[in-house]
Design a protein around this motif. Structure first.
Motif, short mmCIF file in Angstrom:
data_model
loop_
_atom_site.label_atom_id
_atom_site.label_comp_id
_atom_site.label_asym_id
_atom_site.label_seq_id
_atom_site.Cartn_x
_atom_site.Cartn_y
_atom_site.Cartn_z
N GLU A 1 30.33 12.50 12.38
CA GLU A 1 29.20 11.57 12.35
C GLU A 1 28.31 11.86 13.56
OE1 GLU A 1 29.22 7.12 11.32
OE2 GLU A 1 28.99 7.12 13.51
N ASP A 2 27.09 12.27 13.28
CA ASP A 2 26.10 12.57 14.31
C ASP A 2 25.03 11.48 14.23
OD1 ASP A 2 24.62 13.76 16.24
OD2 ASP A 2 23.90 15.43 15.02
N SER A 3 24.94 10.63 15.26
CA SER A 3 24.12 9.43 15.13
C SER A 3 23.24 9.19 16.35
CB SER A 3 25.00 8.20 14.89
OG SER A 3 25.83 7.96 16.01
N ALA A 4 22.17 8.45 16.10
CA ALA A 4 21.27 7.97 17.15
C ALA A 4 20.93 6.53 16.84
CB ALA A 4 20.01 8.83 17.21
N GLN A 5 20.85 5.69 17.90
CA GLN A 5 20.57 4.27 17.72
C GLN A 5 19.58 3.81 18.77
OE1 GLN A 5 23.94 1.61 18.01
NE2 GLN A 5 22.95 0.09 16.72
N LEU A 6 18.61 3.02 18.33
CA LEU A 6 17.62 2.42 19.22
C LEU A 6 17.62 0.92 19.03
CD1 LEU A 6 15.24 2.59 21.21
CD2 LEU A 6 13.73 2.85 19.21
N LEU A 7 17.86 0.16 20.13
CA LEU A 7 17.80 -1.29 20.11
C LEU A 7 16.56 -1.73 20.89
CD1 LEU A 7 21.54 -2.12 21.01
CD2 LEU A 7 20.54 -1.74 18.74
N GLN A 8 15.82 -2.66 20.31
CA GLN A 8 14.61 -3.16 20.96
C GLN A 8 14.50 -4.65 20.75
OE1 GLN A 8 11.82 -0.46 18.89
NE2 GLN A 8 11.12 0.18 20.92
N GLY A 9 14.24 -5.41 21.85
CA GLY A 9 14.09 -6.85 21.71
C GLY A 9 14.18 -7.56 23.04
N PHE A 10 14.65 -8.81 22.98
CA PHE A 10 14.72 -9.65 24.18
C PHE A 10 16.17 -9.93 24.53
CE2 PHE A 10 15.02 -13.84 26.19
CZ PHE A 10 14.19 -13.65 27.29
N SER A 11 16.48 -9.82 25.83
CA SER A 11 17.82 -10.11 26.35
C SER A 11 17.76 -11.36 27.21
CB SER A 11 18.34 -8.94 27.18
OG SER A 11 19.52 -9.30 27.89
N ASP A 12 18.49 -12.38 26.81
CA ASP A 12 18.53 -13.62 27.58
C ASP A 12 19.26 -13.41 28.90
OD1 ASP A 12 18.22 -16.67 27.59
OD2 ASP A 12 20.38 -16.43 27.92
N THR A 13 20.27 -12.54 28.89
CA THR A 13 21.02 -12.27 30.12
C THR A 13 20.12 -11.70 31.21
OG1 THR A 13 23.01 -11.87 28.82
CG2 THR A 13 23.00 -11.06 31.08
N ASP A 14 19.23 -10.77 30.83
CA ASP A 14 18.33 -10.14 31.80
C ASP A 14 16.98 -10.83 31.87
OD1 ASP A 14 20.03 -7.82 32.50
OD2 ASP A 14 19.78 -7.33 30.39
N ASP A 15 16.75 -11.80 30.96
CA ASP A 15 15.47 -12.51 30.90
C ASP A 15 14.31 -11.52 30.84
OD1 ASP A 15 13.78 -14.67 30.76
OD2 ASP A 15 13.57 -14.84 32.94
N ALA A 16 14.44 -10.54 29.94
CA ALA A 16 13.41 -9.51 29.84
C ALA A 16 13.53 -8.82 28.48
CB ALA A 16 13.56 -8.49 30.96
N ASN A 17 12.44 -8.19 28.09
CA ASN A 17 12.49 -7.31 26.92
C ASN A 17 13.22 -6.03 27.31
OD1 ASN A 17 11.04 -9.00 25.11
ND2 ASN A 17 9.11 -8.34 26.03
#
Length: 904
Positions: free
Chosen positions: A410-426
């Motif tokens: 399995e050759d994979s790539a993943q991109l997560l984008q959004g808001f993190s409450d822990t870091d209080d930032a996008n």
């Protein structure tokens, strides 16, 4: 598979006999409607002599008779009998081929022949199931060919009470340590460093003969039994020469010609092979951990490939190729040699775009925490090869060799984008991963019959298997948005590279002797299985050591360019102590069972098994800092009784009951007294040296009716009582870290219904239609008691257990035109995917309804076309907490066209 081997040898022996001289009658018996050969058909001389014979697997028969005139009767269940009158035999053999007409709408008394059956066909499997001593369900290659399933993991979910969660099978709602997988009777280790089961997608359907789910325990089986055992039987050699080529091409609505995540890899990635691009650089020191103070730190840091960012590309169509050839050669004296060689390759692209949300508890209410999107793209490749060869010394002795190799990537790539409450930032996070798994399984086995009337049967086998898993250069990168500026976040799982290898070598053998003792059929045997596992991993993090924070705002490739390596960034070792461990495991067993008739229609199979099991694990990576090695050494002695009762209510119906007391054992890492990191779920897992083996009471009751050779109706129930079951529980509220504890108790209760019927019972017009369905209703309850820790629920269902599972299939077959259509439906009830902690509720995977369709059309004697469509409802997979979506994605609809060519 041994029974199927006997079939091939029987065919070889009878075929060899046909070549000899003499006088008599020989020929072939076929179905007048389909032209297919009929096996095990009685051929009886009713006038002129006292002679009897049965047709072989190819429908052939031979009666050796002196010159004269004879009347011969041909008869089979559900066929109109034929009497051949005044057949004259003079010199040589008279050829007499007979075609028997099926009896429409009527059913004659069944003739049960105790012998070998064709284990690939539906009728052969039902006969095997009817004669079995235990409760079992099977699916053969004939049924698998009617579905769009591509591997064992896809196919097994058609069996009653079986579901697939990820790569693992759950039997009767039980997975992990409670659902074992065997290949030709031998248990295989997992390729997952922290897992329990051999992944089923390593077994392409082209290599499969049957999948059998053993649901009650018998003394001949491995004692680690709870939900059941999935037995994979590989293809055996054919009775006559066969060659076959299968080529398929498919498309998925979510990935094919659609944008998906990928990255710049190696030149051989298309074949699922790493060309060395991802290997651990040679400059990395092998005698010490790497630090930023190391004189070689800059050189080592520059030796890593500077690829961190994913990109998009169009997904390609899915494809597969399978080539197989086999034959059996026979000689005078009953000698025969058979073989089957098969090679398969498949490649598919996948894309999963999901919406993800996490929550926190505020005054008993769910409050949003993190909200982000996930874009995931992967390419899956699978190589497989099988060689099965057997030699029959004479009709009473045979030896066979199996060699199976499978490689999955399995050759994979993943991109997560959004808001993190822990870091209080996008944020945006990228993971690039290349994971490959390898399995090699080799087995030599033999069967020998001897004694008066050849009543003694000695069976033996020896096996060696190797499983490997490698994860070269998995890369994680995390950026946060700070005052409108995107910056690299130096933290765990950011700017990190991970390299791991796992190898597990297992070998052993078994010996059993079956013999009559008066009216009792005895079976005694012993086995030994030894395995050694080695796991080694190294982790490296790129640290900012410079003075210009503006560099943190550059793209990953610019930030970690050669000019910035050294003055501003250096790699440092972050390897854990438990990233290297060596484990050994041994299992020695002996068993005794007896099959005895208690009454005219009642037989009992009583047995006892004794197992001596030991585990030893030593851990300690020389590249970890500030920690001491740890070790674990333990052994257990487990007696396991079993009793199965089979009552023949009629010639066509059985009532079965079974009881056993079995065991479930902890795995290597579950007993190790240290922490290790689960890179997949991003949490730490702690072992527990105080774990003890679970014991399980298993009780079953089933009624089954076989009105015809291809029809069945059954109803059964089961009950399981777990003593000190091993449960994974949450031990930290911060990251959801988990550990293992023995819960106080657990129970599972279930009902299973199944039916397969020809609609010709309703009307002759509907005779080409067949209907099959099965339904499982399961209720389970775990009481954590004092091991609850910070888990939200003290009592809950088993993780991964569905309260109901249903399968329905409707098939149409028109032999004259070679047309076959099958519609399949599968659904499972919602099940716990993640156990809740710190007052957070359990996460449930919601019910998923799947409809598949298959159309198979014979184009010529050598060519067949197969069209399939899967997930026609195009339903989304949804995971929820208290009715609120936390993860949702659409797997898409897949269409595939396959051409099957049999040149001879």
């Amino acid at each position: 598979m041994l029974r199927f081997t006997f079939v091939c040898m029987w065919v070889a022996f009878t075929s060899a006999a046909f070549a000899q001289g003499g006088t008599g009658i020989r020929g072939k018996v076929t179905d007048a409607k389909t032209g297919e050969p009929l096996m095990v058909v009685p051929v009886t001389v009713i006038l002129g002599a006292d002679a009897f014979v049965e047709t072989n697997l190819e429908g052939q028969y031979e009666l050796a008779l002196p010159p004269g005139t004879y009347d011969v009767r041909y008869w089979a269940d559900q066929y109109e009998g034929v009497d051949a009158k005044a057949v004259k035999v003079a010199d040589g053999f008279v050829t007499l081929d007979i075609a028997l007409k099926p009896v429409e709408g009527s059913f004659t008394e069944e003739v049960v022949v105790i012998g070998t059956v064709d284990s690939k066909s539906e009728s052969g499997l039902l006969l095997k199931r009817k004669l079995a001593n235990t409760v079992q369900d099977s699916i053969g290659s004939e049924q698998i060919s009617r579905s769009p399933d591509s591997n064992a993991g896809d196919a097994v979910k058609r069996v009653a009470s079986a579901t697939v969660v990820g790569r693992n099978v759950y039997l009767r709602g039980l997975g992990g340590r409670y659902a074992a997988t065997t290949v030709n009777g031998v248990a295989l280790p997992s390729t997952d460093p922290d897992g329990h089961q051999a992944p089923l997608d390593l077994f392409p359907n082209a290599l499969l003969s049957t999948l059998t789910v053993q649901k009650t325990f018998s003394a001949e089986m491995n004692g680690a039994f709870a939900g059941g055992v999935l037995g994979i039987e590989t293809n055996s050699y054919p009775a006559t020469f066969q060659a076959q080529v299968k080529l398929s091409l498919g498309a998925n609505t979510q990935s094919t010609f659609r944008s998906r995540r990928t990255y710049e890899g190696g030149s051989q990635d298309f074949l699922g092979v790493d060309d060395g691009t991802r290997q651990l650089p040679d400059s990395i020191p092998e005698d010490r951990p790497l630090t930023t103070r190391d004189p070689q730190a800059e050189q080592v840091s520059e030796s890593f490939s500077n690829v961190w960012t994913s990109r998009t590309s169009q997904g390609l169509p899915n494809g597969s190729l399978n080539v197989s050839v086999g034959d059996t050669h026979q000689w005078d004296g009953g000698q025969a040699f058979g073989y089957l060689a098969s090679v398969t390759f498949s490649r598919s692209d996948a894309a999963t775009n999901a919406d993800v949300q996490t929550f926190r508890i505020d005054d008993q209410d769910l409050m949003p925490k993190d909200l982000y999107s996930s874009e995931f793209g992967a390419t899956h490749t699978n190589w497989g090869a099988l060689l099965n060869a057997g030699y029959q010394l004479d009709p009473l002795n045979d030896v066979s060799l199996l060699a199976l190799v499978s490689r999955s990537t399995e050759d994979s790539a993943q991109l997560l984008q959004g808001f993190s409450d822990t870091d209080d930032a996008n944020f945006d996070a990228t993971r690039l991963k290349f994971a490959q798994r390898f399995l090699s399984f080799n087995q030599l086995r033999g069967t020998h019959r001897f004694g008066a009337d050849n009543a003694f049967a000695l069976r033996w086998q020896g096996n060696v298997s190797v499983t490997q898993a490698e994860e070269p250069d998995t890369r994680d990168m995390l950026y946060l948005e700070d005052n409108g500026v995107r910056r690299f976040r130096q933290a765990a799982n950011s700017g990190e590279r991970f390299f791991s290898t796992l190898s597990d070598t297992s070998g052993g053998g078994s010996l059993s002797l079956r013999f009559p003792l008066g009216r009792v059929e005895m079976n005694v045997g012993a086995s030994a299985q030894l395995s050694r596992r080695h796991f080694d991993a190294r982790r490296f993090a790129f640290l900012f050591v410079g003075e210009d924070p503006a560099l943190l705002g550059l793209s990953a490739e610019e930030m970690l360019s050669e000019e910035n390596i050294g003055p501003s960034f250096l790699a440092e070792e972050r390897t854990f102590l438990t990233d290297r461990y060596e484990g050994t495991q041994s299992l020695y067993a002996g068993f005794l069972s007896a099959e005895l008739p208690l009454a005219e229609r009642l037989r009992a199979i009583a047995g006892a098994r004794l197992e001596v099991f030991s585990q030893r694990l030593e851990s300690g990576s020389p590249f970890a800092q500030g920690q001491a090695p740890a070790s674990t050494d333990r052994a257990t002695l487990n007696p396991m009784p079993s009793l199965n009762l089979v009552y023949g209510v009629t010639e066509k119906a059985n009532l079965r009951a079974g009881y056993s007391f079995t065991v479930a054992r902890p795995q290597f890492r579950e007993i190790a007294p240290f922490l290790y990191y689960d890179a997949i779920r991003r949490r730490s897992v702690s072992g527990n040296p105080d774990l003890v083996s679970s014991r399980i009471h298993n009780a079953d009751l089933r009624w089954e009716w076989f009105p015809t050779e291809s029809e069945v109706f059954s109803m059964g129930g089961f009950f399981k009582r777990f003593i000190e079951p091993i449960e994974q529980v949450v031990v930290s509220s911060i990251q959801g870290d988990v550990g293992y504890r023995n819960a106080e108790a657990a129970t599972a209760l279930g009902l299973e219904l199944e039916g397969r019927v020809s609609l010709g019972r309703v009307s002759e017009v509907l005779a080409p239609l067949r209907l099959g369905a099965n339904l499982s209703l399961i209720h389970s309850r775990v009481n954590l008691g004092s091991s609850q820790q910070i888990s939200t629920s003290e009592s809950r269902p088993l993780q991964g257990q569905s309260p109901y599972v249903a399968n329905v299939n409707l098939g149409y077959l028109r032999e004259s035109s070679g047309t076959e259509v099958t519609v399949l439906y599968n659904v499972f009830g919602r099940r716990i995917s993640e156990v809740g902690f710190n007052r957070l509720p359990d996460t449930y995977e919601q019910s998923f309804h799947r409809v598949d369709v298959t159309l198979s059309q014979r184009l010529s004697e050598q060519l067949r076309l197969k069209l399939t469509g899967t997930n026609l409802l195009n339903q989304s997979s949804v995971f929820q907490q208290l009715g609120t979506d936390v993860f949702r994605y659409r797997p898409g609809l897949t269409a595939t066209a396959q051409v099957e060519w049999s040149p001879l």
